[in-house]
Motif scaffolding. Structure first.
Motif, PDB file in Angstrom:
ATOM      1  N   ASP A  71      35.088  34.968  40.059  1.00 52.64           N
ATOM      2  CA  ASP A  71      36.257  35.510  40.762  1.00 52.64           C
ATOM      3  C   ASP A  71      36.548  36.925  40.285  1.00 52.64           C
ATOM      4  OD1 ASP A  71      38.833  35.350  42.304  1.00 52.64           O
ATOM      5  OD2 ASP A  71      39.668  35.432  40.283  1.00 52.64           O
TER       6      ASP A  71
ATOM      7  N   GLU B  97      36.052  40.217  42.609  1.00 52.49           N
ATOM      8  CA  GLU B  97      37.275  40.991  42.830  1.00 52.49           C
ATOM      9  C   GLU B  97      37.013  42.467  42.538  1.00 52.49           C
ATOM     10  OE1 GLU B  97      41.604  41.598  43.248  1.00 52.49           O
ATOM     11  OE2 GLU B  97      40.359  39.844  43.686  1.00 52.49           O
TER      12      GLU B  97
ATOM     13  N   LYS C 211      45.099  40.534  37.251  1.00 47.36           N
ATOM     14  CA  LYS C 211      43.944  41.256  37.783  1.00 47.36           C
ATOM     15  C   LYS C 211      44.242  42.741  37.941  1.00 47.36           C
ATOM     16  CE  LYS C 211      41.826  37.469  40.375  1.00 47.36           C
ATOM     17  NZ  LYS C 211      41.538  36.948  41.734  1.00 47.36           N
TER      18      LYS C 211
END
Length: 243
Positions: A169, A173, A148
């Protein structure tokens, strides 16, 4: 008092071990459990960041494309992902995906066939078989948080195709990092009005109405079916960043 120093760590009383770090390193007859310990994991994590930074440091302007690994080849979202990849390359961007099948593969394919740079940031999963064949530069990660970081550090914007939990997700994020000012604001486009409208309606009518987010948080996302609009938003953001 019985004590022993191990680098910055001090051991006292019954915590003192009977061997040295060098001894355990050089003694190949010892147990191999150490490869599963937290200190060793820290080195693996460090290595993932080093490899990721090294592979992507000279990437240039890139757009992250998120979407479902379960998107079939004959699904409209797959064709849309291919065309998105081509148009982003034509606009001067590299295309960065999670490197998997489905919508990610589509964007990588479109970028590669257009002669642009197609990047895949893979993740170790029990049900996927590695990077798709259209990835030109690929980095596989053990840890989601390292992966990420690479998306957020090296992408100048995100386009989100229809997807499931993994896509959500990645979307939230990115939004959270912008909301909390951990990263510079960048454009986030939700591609697929029919697919994403329900989510935005819930955020507006429930989450915003209950005071859990602000109107500015919703304004971070642009909902569209228009590929030209999506790419133009990325281009304008790049120009604003350069000015």
């Amino acid at each position: 008092m019985r004590h022993k120093f191990k680098g910055p760590v001090i051991q006292r009383r019954d915590q003192v071990d009977g061997s040295t770090t060098d001894q355990r390193l050089l003694d190949s007859r010892g147990p191999s459990d150490w490869v599963h310990t937290d200190p060793w994991r820290v080195l693996r994590i460090q290595a993932e960041f080093v490899e990721g930074f090294g592979a992507l440091a000279e990437l240039g302007p890139a757009i992250g494309v998120f979407g479902s690994a379960r998107t079939p080849l004959d699904h409209p979202s797959y064709a849309q992902g291919e065309e998105l990849g081509r148009r982003l390359v034509d606009a001067g961007f590299a295309v960065m995906t999670g490197g998997g099948p489905g919508a990610m593969e589509a964007a990588n394919k479109g970028a590669s066939e257009a002669g642009g740079l197609s990047v895949g940031l893979g993740i170790e999963l029990p049900f996927e078989s590695g990077l798709n064949e259209w990835v030109d530069i690929g980095v596989n990660f053990r840890y989601f948080f390292a992966r990420k970081t690479m998306f957020v550090k090296y992408a100048q914007g995100f386009v989100v195709l229809p997807g499931g939990l993994g896509t959500l997700d990645e979307l939230f994020e990115a939004l959270t990092l912008v909301q909390t000012q951990k990263v510079t604001r960048f454009p986030v486009v939700l591609l697929g009005v029919d697919y994403w409208s329900g989510l935005l309606a819930w955020l507006r009518d429930t989450v915003l109405a209950d005071g859990k987010i602000s109107t500015a948080d919703l304004d971070m996302m642009v909902l569209t079916d228009d590929l030209d609009e999506a790419v133009d938003l990325m281009v304008r953001a790049r120009e604003e960043r350069a000015s």
